[in-house]
Design a protein around this motif. Structure first.
Motif, mmCIF file in Angstrom:
data_model
loop_
_atom_site.group_PDB
_atom_site.id
_atom_site.type_symbol
_atom_site.label_atom_id
_atom_site.label_comp_id
_atom_site.label_asym_id
_atom_site.label_seq_id
_atom_site.Cartn_x
_atom_site.Cartn_y
_atom_site.Cartn_z
ATOM 1 N N ARG A 63 10.382 -2.360 -6.592
ATOM 2 C CA ARG A 63 10.086 -2.844 -5.109
ATOM 3 C C ARG A 63 8.556 -3.469 -5.041
ATOM 4 N N ALA A 64 7.674 -2.729 -5.796
ATOM 5 C CA ALA A 64 6.445 -3.100 -5.670
ATOM 6 C C ALA A 64 6.206 -4.554 -6.291
ATOM 7 N N ALA A 65 6.774 -4.885 -7.173
ATOM 8 C CA ALA A 65 6.841 -6.267 -7.992
ATOM 9 C C ALA A 65 7.249 -7.234 -6.938
ATOM 10 N N ARG A 66 8.455 -6.887 -6.289
ATOM 11 C CA ARG A 66 8.876 -8.103 -5.385
ATOM 12 C C ARG A 66 7.978 -8.338 -4.378
ATOM 13 N N THR A 67 7.383 -6.920 -3.791
ATOM 14 C CA THR A 67 6.277 -7.320 -2.662
ATOM 15 C C THR A 67 5.338 -7.893 -3.197
ATOM 16 N N LEU A 68 4.684 -7.870 -4.221
ATOM 17 C CA LEU A 68 3.547 -8.641 -4.779
ATOM 18 C C LEU A 68 4.178 -10.257 -5.112
ATOM 19 N N ARG A 69 5.171 -10.352 -5.392
ATOM 20 C CA ARG A 69 5.729 -11.829 -5.274
ATOM 21 C C ARG A 69 5.791 -12.541 -4.211
ATOM 22 N N ALA A 70 6.358 -11.760 -3.183
ATOM 23 C CA ALA A 70 6.366 -12.420 -1.846
ATOM 24 C C ALA A 70 4.992 -12.597 -0.986
ATOM 25 N N LEU A 71 3.950 -11.487 -1.465
ATOM 26 C CA LEU A 71 2.710 -12.035 -1.112
ATOM 27 C C LEU A 71 2.047 -13.253 -1.795
ATOM 28 N N ASP A 72 2.384 -13.342 -3.091
ATOM 29 C CA ASP A 72 1.626 -14.606 -3.793
ATOM 30 C C ASP A 72 2.516 -15.828 -3.382
ATOM 31 N N GLY A 73 3.624 -15.611 -2.646
ATOM 32 C CA GLY A 73 4.308 -16.998 -2.110
ATOM 33 C C GLY A 73 3.701 -17.489 -0.917
ATOM 34 N N LEU A 74 3.129 -16.636 -0.280
ATOM 35 C CA LEU A 74 2.391 -17.029 1.188
ATOM 36 C C LEU A 74 1.342 -18.044 0.961
ATOM 37 N N PRO A 75 0.963 -18.803 1.723
ATOM 38 C CA PRO A 75 -0.040 -19.819 1.871
ATOM 39 C C PRO A 75 -1.540 -18.731 2.031
ATOM 40 N N PRO A 76 -2.596 -19.346 1.385
ATOM 41 C CA PRO A 76 -3.638 -18.422 1.398
ATOM 42 C C PRO A 76 -4.085 -18.277 2.913
ATOM 43 N N ALA A 77 -4.622 -17.295 3.264
ATOM 44 C CA ALA A 77 -5.136 -16.933 4.713
ATOM 45 C C ALA A 77 -6.306 -17.952 4.852
ATOM 46 N N PRO A 78 -6.672 -18.613 5.992
ATOM 47 C CA PRO A 78 -7.723 -19.181 6.434
ATOM 48 C C PRO A 78 -8.923 -18.215 6.407
ATOM 49 N N GLY A 79 -10.032 -18.895 5.679
ATOM 50 C CA GLY A 79 -11.181 -17.987 5.669
ATOM 51 C C GLY A 79 -12.266 -18.312 6.708
ATOM 52 N N PRO A 80 -13.403 -17.890 6.691
ATOM 53 C CA PRO A 80 -14.415 -18.023 7.667
ATOM 54 C C PRO A 80 -14.663 -19.776 7.879
ATOM 55 N N GLY A 81 -14.828 -20.193 6.635
ATOM 56 C CA GLY A 81 -15.300 -21.691 6.525
ATOM 57 C C GLY A 81 -14.015 -22.573 6.763
ATOM 58 N N GLY A 82 -12.860 -22.197 7.292
ATOM 59 C CA GLY A 82 -11.888 -23.111 7.384
ATOM 60 C C GLY A 82 -12.150 -23.838 8.596
ATOM 61 N N ALA A 83 -12.634 -23.420 9.883
ATOM 62 C CA ALA A 83 -13.103 -24.218 11.011
ATOM 63 C C ALA A 83 -13.930 -25.307 10.490
ATOM 64 N N ARG A 84 -15.133 -24.801 9.641
ATOM 65 C CA ARG A 84 -16.033 -25.845 9.361
ATOM 66 C C ARG A 84 -15.509 -27.011 8.579
ATOM 67 N N ARG A 85 -14.663 -26.625 7.656
ATOM 68 C CA ARG A 85 -14.157 -27.641 6.824
ATOM 69 C C ARG A 85 -13.070 -28.742 7.669
ATOM 70 N N ASP A 110 0.896 -1.038 -0.010
ATOM 71 C CA ASP A 110 -0.173 0.050 -0.074
ATOM 72 C C ASP A 110 1.025 1.385 0.187
ATOM 73 N N ARG A 111 1.995 1.327 0.633
ATOM 74 C CA ARG A 111 2.839 2.602 0.898
ATOM 75 C C ARG A 111 3.497 2.680 -0.413
ATOM 76 N N LEU A 112 3.803 1.684 -1.193
ATOM 77 C CA LEU A 112 4.576 1.910 -2.479
ATOM 78 C C LEU A 112 3.585 2.238 -3.633
ATOM 79 N N TYR A 113 2.315 1.705 -3.453
ATOM 80 C CA TYR A 113 1.366 1.953 -4.477
ATOM 81 C C TYR A 113 0.652 3.672 -4.328
ATOM 82 N N THR A 114 0.964 4.120 -2.985
ATOM 83 C CA THR A 114 0.718 5.503 -2.750
ATOM 84 C C THR A 114 1.758 6.510 -3.263
#
Length: 344
Positions: free
Chosen positions: A64-86, A43-47
């Motif tokens: 720098r923004a491209a590197r940040t986006l690649r790092a974000l893409d490399g993380l596992p998806p965050a658990p959503g609200p249905g994760g506990a139910r699954r 968000d800071r780089l976009y600003t």
């Protein structure tokens, strides 16, 4: 009672697998701190990229923004609200599987563990009999008949064992296991049913056991059943030889101990040569001459004179017997020569 306790423990574990994810609700994200830092950096780089005053720095900001986006893409998806139910649903499925498997495998095996090895084997054989019988009757294959016969024999279901081994021998008449077990079952059928079998039937049954011993002379069970068979026909010396060979092939086998003791006593009482042998030789060369600490006398190729000389004067680790009476020496030499002719 113990099996019920085990099942209760399994069910409680299964319930925990279901309830715990639901109790916790939203699942924790192990990458939350890293994810928040990267999002803030993005968000800071976009600003900065949107500001007109930063045109000169745009290439650097874009890298720098491209590197940040690649790092974000490399993380596992965050658990959503249905994760506990699954996860709870997965726990439910896993719990059902664990409980089902335990009901048919873990508990029976745990119960069998409280039995000794032979009792557990008999219980397993009884449980497997219906399936093995059905398979053999459907396939009519030799291997299936043999498996059915073994389970029936081991569990004491001798009528089924007779049928199974009889059918197996129709397919292949040179199977030692089927021959000796069918023979001993036929030979002892009178004791099992209370019906006396004829002399001809006894002779035929004994022939099956003898044939099996000839086909598999180094199989302990062949010698064990041959010994029992010969003893029933009054052939005490040959029976003792077979049973001593069984003990040599299977040192831990204690099945024939009582019969061996009885045969030794019977032979020593009826044969003076065996009495001399038992007193002077059996402790080293075995009760039936088959060998022990000393070599087998049945396999010996020494002449009568050589045997007499060794007995009188000793040789190597063997002590001398200079005081042995001439009549006893003659009896002993006659016995040893007879064993040499009979062989192992």
């Amino acid at each position: 009672m113990a099996s019920m306790i085990l099942l209760v423990v399994i069910v409680l574990v299964a319930l925990w697998l279901i309830v715990e994810p639901l109790r916790r609700g939203q699942l924790a994200d192990p990458d939350a701190a890293r994810r928040d830092d990267l999002l803030a950096e993005r968000d800071r780089l976009y600003t900065e990229l949107a500001a007109p005053a930063e045109e000169a720095r745009r290439p650097d900001l874009e890298r720098r923004a491209a590197r940040t986006l690649r790092a974000l893409d490399g993380l596992p998806p965050a658990p959503g609200p249905g994760g506990a139910r699954r996860l709870a649903l997965g726990g439910l499925i896993l719990a059902a599987l664990v409980t089902g498997i335990a009901a048919v495998t873990v508990v029976p095996r745990w119960q069998l563990a409280s039995l000794d090895a032979s009792e557990a084997s008999n219980v397993q054989a009884v449980l497997s009999l219906p399936q093995l019988r059905a398979r053999a009757e459907q396939s009519k294959a030799n291997a299936d008949y043999m498996a059915w016969g073994k389970a029936a024999f081991d569990s004491g279901q001798y009528d089924q064992a007779l049928t199974a081994y009889g059918n197996a021998l129709k397919l292949d008449p040179r199977q030692p296991v089927a021959l000796r077990r069918l023979g001993i079952l036929l030979l002892t059928r009178g004791e099992q049913t209370g019906q006396k079998i004829s002399e001809q039937e006894s002779t035929q049954a004994a022939l099956l056991v003898r044939t099996a011993a000839q086909l598999a002379p180094n199989d302990p069970e062949s010698q064990l059943l041959l010994g029992y068979t010969l003893a029933r026909f009054g052939q005490s010396q040959d029976a003792l030889g077979a049973l001593e060979r069984y003990r040599t092939l299977n040192p831990s086998g204690r099945d024939a101990d009582e019969l061996i003791t009885a045969l030794r006593a019977r032979l020593q009482q009826s044969d003076p040569a065996l009495s001399v042998y038992a007193a002077s030789c059996a402790s080293c060369h075995g009760p039936a001459g088959g060998g022990g600490i000393g070599p087998s006398l049945r396999a010996s190729t020494l002449t009568r004179n050589a045997l007499a000389d060794i007995i009188r004067h000793g040789q190597g680790a063997m002590p001398a017997f200079p005081n042995l009476k001439a009549t006893d020496l003659t009896l002993l030499l006659n016995l040893l020569e007879g064993w040499q002719k009979a062989g192992k």
